[in-house]
Design a protein around this motif. Structure first.
Motif, mmCIF file in Angstrom:
data_model
loop_
_atom_site.group_PDB
_atom_site.id
_atom_site.type_symbol
_atom_site.label_atom_id
_atom_site.label_comp_id
_atom_site.label_asym_id
_atom_site.label_seq_id
_atom_site.Cartn_x
_atom_site.Cartn_y
_atom_site.Cartn_z
ATOM 1 N N PRO A 47 0.756 -1.293 -0.033
ATOM 2 C CA PRO A 47 -0.014 0.084 -0.104
ATOM 3 C C PRO A 47 0.946 1.162 0.036
ATOM 4 C CG PRO A 47 0.132 -0.731 2.077
ATOM 5 C CD PRO A 47 0.931 -1.819 1.366
ATOM 6 N N ILE A 48 0.207 2.310 -0.430
ATOM 7 C CA ILE A 48 0.796 3.577 -0.457
ATOM 8 C C ILE A 48 0.371 4.218 0.992
ATOM 9 C CG2 ILE A 48 0.895 5.747 -1.550
ATOM 10 C CD1 ILE A 48 0.221 4.193 -3.967
ATOM 11 N N ARG A 49 1.229 4.318 1.944
ATOM 12 C CA ARG A 49 1.034 4.661 3.230
ATOM 13 C C ARG A 49 1.422 6.146 3.271
ATOM 14 N NH1 ARG A 49 -1.631 1.690 7.018
ATOM 15 N NH2 ARG A 49 -0.561 2.944 8.395
ATOM 16 N N ILE A 50 0.927 6.769 4.349
ATOM 17 C CA ILE A 50 1.051 8.278 4.551
ATOM 18 C C ILE A 50 2.454 8.735 4.408
ATOM 19 C CG2 ILE A 50 1.312 8.335 7.005
ATOM 20 C CD1 ILE A 50 -0.921 10.766 6.702
ATOM 21 N N GLU A 51 3.468 7.858 4.789
ATOM 22 C CA GLU A 51 4.989 8.219 4.573
ATOM 23 C C GLU A 51 5.297 8.340 3.147
ATOM 24 O OE1 GLU A 51 3.788 5.719 6.487
ATOM 25 O OE2 GLU A 51 4.984 4.017 6.066
ATOM 26 N N ASP A 52 4.698 7.488 2.342
ATOM 27 C CA ASP A 52 5.022 7.319 1.030
ATOM 28 C C ASP A 52 4.448 8.763 0.301
ATOM 29 O OD1 ASP A 52 5.876 4.577 1.407
ATOM 30 O OD2 ASP A 52 3.923 3.903 1.377
ATOM 31 N N VAL A 53 3.370 8.977 0.654
ATOM 32 C CA VAL A 53 2.679 10.221 0.072
ATOM 33 C C VAL A 53 3.422 11.347 0.341
ATOM 34 C CG1 VAL A 53 0.544 11.454 -0.100
ATOM 35 C CG2 VAL A 53 0.317 9.142 0.143
#
Lengths: 237, 809, 338
Positions: B780-786
């Motif tokens: 998943p694209i977690r918030i840290e990735d965003v």
């Protein structure tokens, strides 16, 4: 490997075959079993007690006084008022309301999806307020008015009226898919409409934000609540 | 009495046909009122009274909190002394193994633990509370062993070897990492030459994470014995497989084992509370039976959240490295893909379905795929989760394809329209199988129109709108996935009683997909009924129904095709009786609008109930249907999404999506619409939230009795995050595309898995568009990735090309 | 470690006064813990967290501590067992202490807010996954912080720590810090009063145990007092979380500004979810005084608020939460921009 019985029996036979091990159940289990067999609830799901009478279950071997702190580990007998009926049950300090409703009283409409206070699937109303029954101590519920998803036909109860309006709306708007979470969803929706008969979309989301639906049927849930609110507003009340 | 007609005249495939119940928007879910009033019992709800007993014991697993360890001792004496019943491996029959081929394993291990959460003991106690007391009395000692979580690391020669023969199920790895066996290799055309001649070659790697079904109700069973006969009420998608498993385990005839879904056996009996591919067979079904035998009382064995998440099956992490070649005009000329599936501690060979999706979805003359399954200590068992690898595969495929269109600076819709497999005459390219039907390009075109793509798409990396810190992007993808493979014949029966009551017997169940409505609906439509009021359903119980295959693979609707044959058989028994009453030829009679009528003189008719009253006893029609083997069953569709991201908080929200899916014909309308919407919501979870995590800390000294480095972190509903009502899209537009499939009942096909497949990448492509074209490489694209993407965008205001490589020859 | 979700056996002790509760805690020592709402302690016990699971539980839910009192001079007094939902919906709190009202409304989920209590939200255990899953960390009888070495993305400090780096998870404590609240603590020798910052020092070693609050094992919070808000003050709250319900703050900000016209005459700005205790952003507070709220000063304050951050670089690392903390400050202040 069980010994093969020569007479043909249906696997679904009602024959009981208690062994010494099974009959060696501890005292608490016996108390619980006696609570059930005394007829509080038929396990087919039909309530045998009626009205507001109290079904008193006498423990044939001993009475456990609910005195405070004498034996902190002791079970105590508490009276639970559930869907307009009273039940006396013996509870351990560690018994959550969810265990008592489901395992002792057979009120399995209250589900136990996570048993950890993380999904809302076990939500019940206590004095009109939504709680997760899996993390609500049973002893604490004594004397309070508990409503479960089975409480849809309690006479002269506003909660019950809202609850059933929601259940009917759930059918029309297809509020659930696998529907495992839906009893909890509907109890949260009942609490919502009790305090806010005509919620906005944002208020619905806020009120329902403590209930997970793995099927992702949130649009159906929202539509069901809106329909029930509309029906209740336009209804005879 | 049984008959097997070669074709059913009841299967109306006219695209414009008018039906009473099929596709009728007013039809409601048959079992929903019983479920929402608390009357329907799911497996965890079954009490002793439901099975005619006065007591019931409760069971649970003791699991190892280590990723890889040797069990040095297990002491159950204190638990036994306290009156609890325990099981360890030595209590079970030798050789009774679970799993696939080389990765078969005993349901409890006393030797080597291969993943965090592997069961080492089971206990039973007279109350649910006491299960925890019993578990706390068991003492297990472990010796830690080196472990490996990452599939690429596990392929190295220096990695811990987890199974005899190495970490590739059924094979090994040769020099330079070249996989020698246990792989799937598909080769079409000449990929190397095509890549050398391509105008643009794009190479990149994408990957997914461990996900888990997190069904709302965990898997479980209630087991009890009557003499030598065993009954198991299980939350299972496949009662017959469980029956076979139990019979084999106890070495008793299958006829001595009854398995039913939930309580089964009565009207609308089956209720699972989600299946999602995790509820076919399971260790606890067997262990509950062993404990019940030992105790002499029924045993309820329902997983806890922890054991469910860590010891049942999981969606396996799949990664792929692609080299894609295209010409400047947007023609796709080469696909080279190497897929690596991390199948966990005991998963088998996996990966073919994801590869199949790529070569089906795109029409390309040169394609080459490898697929490598790798054993690791990361989790239990890579298996089906609302598709068998296809959900992951679509993320990989549609990430790469989107980025290739980006490199070509071509509208992503135009790229798909140019290259995707579509009508007319679609053929699966490797086995050369014709499709039974395809919804493309109709699905893509309809979805594009409905979404308003031409107004919203502003170009690569250019958001649709920017309002303060809120950026809105749009994205799209296509999907082309298997909808079931040719299983053994599916069977069912339909009975009519003299009072007009109809009973449908089918060995499929309902894990939320709506089968409890769909199955009687199909039979009722065939019987010409306008209402299902007098139609009962008996389903998924080995005592009352027959094998209709597994309720999985998006194939239940397809498999319920046997109902049409059952009605055909019923007709053959019934119409001669009716014909003499009507003075008509039986061959001219037909069902219609609650009557049986003479097609040569429609006014010569008899009501359905009056016709039933002509019967002296109930009659039952038998249906058998074998899905044809020489065709390709594919589900095709397109998705468009509009996603908002706040560049200060990195919080992502799906504003709207449009999803067009070919489903042959809509049978149960409300159910189909809600499955399409709900599966997409599950895709939001896959895109932005869901990942089952292990501790990454290394080499912390082990403290006996506590979890060690590498154990679990989030096996619960709070920390393994699935979408709440707040994550629900503001609007969802789902479009059923009715591309009649002649092999399906009334032309219908199943949709279950296809409702989530590709959902994640549609949202991710939209997020990428909102953030300057940043390409995300994993889910998943977690918030840290965003946050990382926002920071990249802020330092690349012109949306320069991302980290992925691209060459122009 | 239990793989079961049932609560282990415990002895239930009930008290009718705070003094009696404290006397029971004294009598049972380390064996007993207080339960009020129960959403945290019962969860911990279901998880079988070894050093946090008591044999005895002192239930204080029936004590007369469920109240909210507001007086224009004295300020706000909230009893320890008042449910979070009552704080979130109280009209006086909404009017005079918006930051607290809004923070309470973002706690967990509706059913949890109905059961969880005012004092419980302050002294609950950290949500660090290692503690919750019974890893043998500093707070659980061990001598290592797994968070530093392992997955520290969501629940470890970006402002350092000592022994334990796990963040204080609460939302309302952040608002209390910003509002300069104080708490009444009942101990064996009667009641004492202390600023909330003294109750939540970040890391405390009490009776040889590593904890996040400074309570002795036989002390309990009975009341939270919030001074009357300064004239012309405004306040706001912003919580950044991945999932918009059922999730702790990855970063939050509580802002209380006293305005002189459009000029800020005093500022209180506290970050939550990013430090072992609510983190007062003193540099940002100083920066704001004398300014008015503009896009530029808001960004300036947000940058100042994370000055001195030392995100972890071991394990997974958690520097992204510096970005989120800045975002939370910006959002909270933007809400106050008229």
């Amino acid at each position: 490997m069980g010994e093969k019985d020569s007479t043909a029996k249906q696997p679904h036979s009602e024959e009981s075959e208690s062994t010494p091990l099974d009959s060696k159940m501890n005292r608490r289990t016996f108390l619980k079993a006696s609570t059930i067999s005394a007829g509080v609830i038929g396990l087919g799901g039909i309530a045998l007690s009626t009205g507001n009478s109290t079904t008193v279950v006498q423990n044939p071997t001993e009475n456990l006084p609910a005195t405070s702190n004498s034996d902190p580990f002791a079970s105590q007998t508490v009276t639970l008022n559930i869907n307009g009926k009273s039940y006396e049950v013996s509870v351990e300090p560690r018994d959550m309301l969810n265990n008592v409703l489901r395992d002792d009283l057979g009120l399995i409409g209250t589900k136990r999806p996570c048993n950890r206070g993380e999904c809302g699937g076990c939500t019940v109303l206590i004095d009109g307020v939504a709680y997760m029954s899996c993390t609500y101590p049973a002893y604490r519920a004594a004397g309070h008015s508990i409503t479960t998803v089975e409480g849809y036909n309690v006479p002269s109860s506003t909660e019950s009226q809202i609850l059933n309006a929601l259940q009917l709306a759930w059918v029309q708007e297809d509020g659930g898919q696998c529907s495992g979470c839906q009893p909890g969803q509907i109890m949260s929706a009942t609490a919502l409409l009790l305090s806010n008969p005509n919620p906005t979309l944002d208020e619905i989301k806020a009120g329902m934000s403590g209930n997970l639906c793995r099927c992702g049927n949130y649009d159906g849930i929202i539509a069901s609540i809106q329909l029930a609110a509309q029906n209740l507003q336009g209804g005879s009340a | 009495m049984s008959s097997k007609p070669q074709s059913s005249g009841l299967n109306n495939l006219d695209p414009n046909a008018k039906f009473n119940l099929v596709g009728n928007q007013a039809v409601t879910r048959r079992d929903i009122y019983a479920k929402v009033t608390g009357q329907r019992k799911y497996t965890p709800d079954i009490g002793p009274g439901d099975i005619g007993r006065s007591t019931m014991w409760y069971a649970g697993f003791l699991v190892a909190p280590h990723p890889h360890a040797r069990v040095t001792s297990i002491d159950v004496s204190a638990a036994q002394a306290a009156g609890y019943v325990t099981l360890v491996e030595s209590d079970l029959p030798v050789g009774a193994l679970f799993g696939i081929g080389a990765r078969a394993y005993p349901p409890l291990v006393s030797s080597e633990v291969l993943y965090p959460g592997q069961p080492v003991a089971a206990v039973a106690a007279p109350t649910a509370n006491e299960v925890v007391d019993a578990l706390n009395l068991i003492k297990v000692e472990y010796e830690q062993l080196p472990y490996v979580f990452d599939a690429q690391e596990a392929l190295q020669a220096s990695a811990p070897q987890l199974w005899p023969g190495g970490n590739v199920p059924g094979g090994g790895v040769g020099e330079n990492g070249a996989v020698t066996s246990g792989t799937l290799t598909l080769n079409l055309g000449d990929v190397d030459t095509a890549l050398a001649n391509a105008d643009v070659v794009y190479e990149d790697t994408f990957g997914t994470s461990i996900q888990q079904h997190f069904e709302i109700f965990p898997r479980g069973a209630v087991a009890y014995w009557s003499g030598g006969q065993l009954t198991v009420n299980a939350s299972t998608q496949f009662a017959w497989a469980v029956q076979q498993q139990l019979a084999a385990y106890f070495a008793i005839p299958a006829t001595d084992v009854r398995v039913s879904t939930s309580l089964g056996g009565y009207e609308d009996g089956g209720a699972l509370g989600n299946g999602l591919g995790n509820k076919s067979t399971g260790e606890e079904y067997v262990l509950a039976a062993v404990l019940a035998q030992k105790i002499g009382a029924p045993v309820k064995f329902v997983h806890t959240r922890l054991t469910h998440a860590r010891t049942t099956t999981n969606r396996w992490p799949l990664s792929a490295t692609f080299r894609l070649g295209a010409m400047n005009d947007g023609t796709l000329v080469a696909i080279d893909g190497i897929y690596t599936a991390n199948v966990g501690g005991r998963g088998g060979a996996q990966g073919a379905d994801a590869v199949g999706d790529f070569y089906n979805a795109y029409n390309c003359p040169n394609m080459r795929f490898y697929s490598i399954p790798v054993t690791t200590d990361a989790y239990s068992n890579g298996a089906a989760m609302r598709s068998v690898g296809e959900e992951q595969g679509h993320f990989l495929m549609e990430s790469a394809i989107d980025e290739l269109a980006h490199k070509l600076n071509m509208d992503p819709v135009q790229f798909r329209l140019k290259n995707m497999r579509q009508a007319p005459n679609p053929v699966e390219p490797f086995a050369n199988l014709p499709y039974t039907t395809i919804a493309q390009p109709q699905a893509l075109q309809e979805a594009m129109q409905a979404f308003g793509w031409s107004n919203l798409w502003k170009g690569w990396g250019v958001p649709s709108s920017v309002n303060g810190t809120k950026r809105v992007g749009v994205g799209m993808c296509i999907q082309n996935a298997s909808k079931g493979s040719p299983f053994p014949p599916s069977t069912s029966q339909v009975q009519v009683d003299p009072d007009g009551t109809v009973t449908v017997y089918i060995g499929l169940t309902d894990h939320g997909a709506g089968g409890n409505t769909t199955f009687p609906l199909i039979a009722s439509e065939a019987l010409g009924l306008t209402s299902m009021a007098n139609v009962k359903l008996i389903q998924s119980d080995t005592m009352y129904t027959t094998n209709a295959s597994v309720t999985a693979g998006s194939q239940s609707t397809h498999n319920s095709h046997s109902l049409l044959y059952a009605v055909e058989d019923l007709k053959n028994q019934w119409f001669p009786i009716v014909a003499s009453k009507l003075n008509a030829n039986a061959n001219n009679l037909a069902f219609g609008n609650d009557t049986i009528y003479d097609t040569t003189n429609p006014s010569n008719s008899i009501s359905f109930n009056d016709a039933a009253a002509l019967l002296t006893s109930s009659i039952k029609g038998f249906g058998v249907w074998q899905i044809p083997f020489n065709v390709a069953y594919r589900s095709t569709g397109a998705r468009f999404a509009q996603v908002e991201v706040d560049t200060e908080t990195a919080v992502v929200h799906v504003i709207s999506h449009t999803f067009a899916l070919g489903l042959g014909r809509t049978i149960f309308y409300k159910g189909a619409i809600h499955q399409m919407m709900g599966g997409s919501v599950m895709g939001i979870g896959s895109a932005f939230f869901e990942e089952l995590l292990n501790d990454p800390s290394q080499n912390v000294t082990v403290t006996p009795g506590f979890p060690s480095s590498g154990s679990w972190l989030n096996p619960n509903f709070h920390d393994y995050q699935i979408p709440t009502i707040y994550e629900n899209p503001d609007s969802a537009n789902v479009i059923p595309v009715e591309n009649i499939d002649p092999t399906g009942p009334f032309g219908a096909t199943g949709i279950g898995e296809n409702c989530i497949i590709a959902a994640d990448i549609s949202f991710i492509n939209a997020l990428s568009n909102a953030l300057g074209g940043y390409r995300f490489h994993k889910t998943p694209i977690r918030i840290e990735d965003v946050v990382e993407a926002i920071q990249w965008m802020n330092s690349n205001p012109n949306g320069a090309s991302s980290t992925s490589s691209s060459t122009t020859s | 470690m239990s793989s079961n979700n049932e609560v282990p056996k415990f002895g239930l002790l009930t008290a009718s006064t705070p003094a009696e509760a404290v006397s029971l805690l004294t009598q049972y020592g380390d064996q007993a813990r207080i339960v009020s709402g129960g959403t945290d302690l019962l969860y911990t016990m279901k998880n079988g967290v070894t050093y946090k699971t008591p044999n005895y539980v002192v239930d204080i839910s029936s004590l007369p501590l469920n109240y909210i009192k507001y007086d224009a001079t004295d300020g706000l007094r909230i009893g320890a067992t008042t449910p979070i939902s009552a704080i979130a919906t109280d009209p006086n709190i909404a009017q005079y202490y918006a930051v607290l009202s809004q923070a309470a409304a973002t706690v967990a989920a509706p059913q949890i807010r109905n059961q969880a209590t005012a004092a419980g939200d302050i002294i609950q255990d950290t949500w660090c996954w290692y503690l919750r899953n019974n890893y043998p960390c500093w707070q659980n009888g061990g001598n290592v912080c797994y968070g530093v070495l392992g997955d520290n993305r969501y629940y470890q400090s970006i402002f350092g720590g000592r022994l334990t780096f796990a963040v204080n998870p609460g939302d309302t404590p952040v608002a209390y810090f910003a509002l300069n609240a104080d708490v009444t603590v009942q101990g064996p020798n009667g009641t004492t009063n202390m600023p909330i910052s003294q109750l939540l020092p970040g890391v405390a070693i009490v009776g040889g145990k590593v904890k996040e609050n400074s309570l002795q094992h036989n002390e309990m919070v009975t009341e939270i007092h919030v001074p009357a808000p300064p004239a012309n003050s405004v306040s706001s709250w912003y919580k950044v979380r991945a999932r918009q319900s059922f999730d702790f703050a990855l970063a939050s900000a509580a802002a209380v500004l006293t305005m002189n016209g459009s000029t800020i005459s005093a500022a209180s700005l506290v970050l939550g979810g990013v430090d072992v205790a609510p983190h007062r952003a003193t540099a940002a507070e100083s920066y704001l005084v004398g300014q008015s709220l503009t896009t530029s000063t808001i960004q300036g304050a947000a940058a100042k608020a994370v000055e001195g951050a030392t995100p972890l670089t071991t394990g997974t690392g958690n520097s992204f939460r510096v970005f989120l903390a800045q975002g939370a400050v910006s959002k909270a202040l933007t809400l106050l921009q008229s």
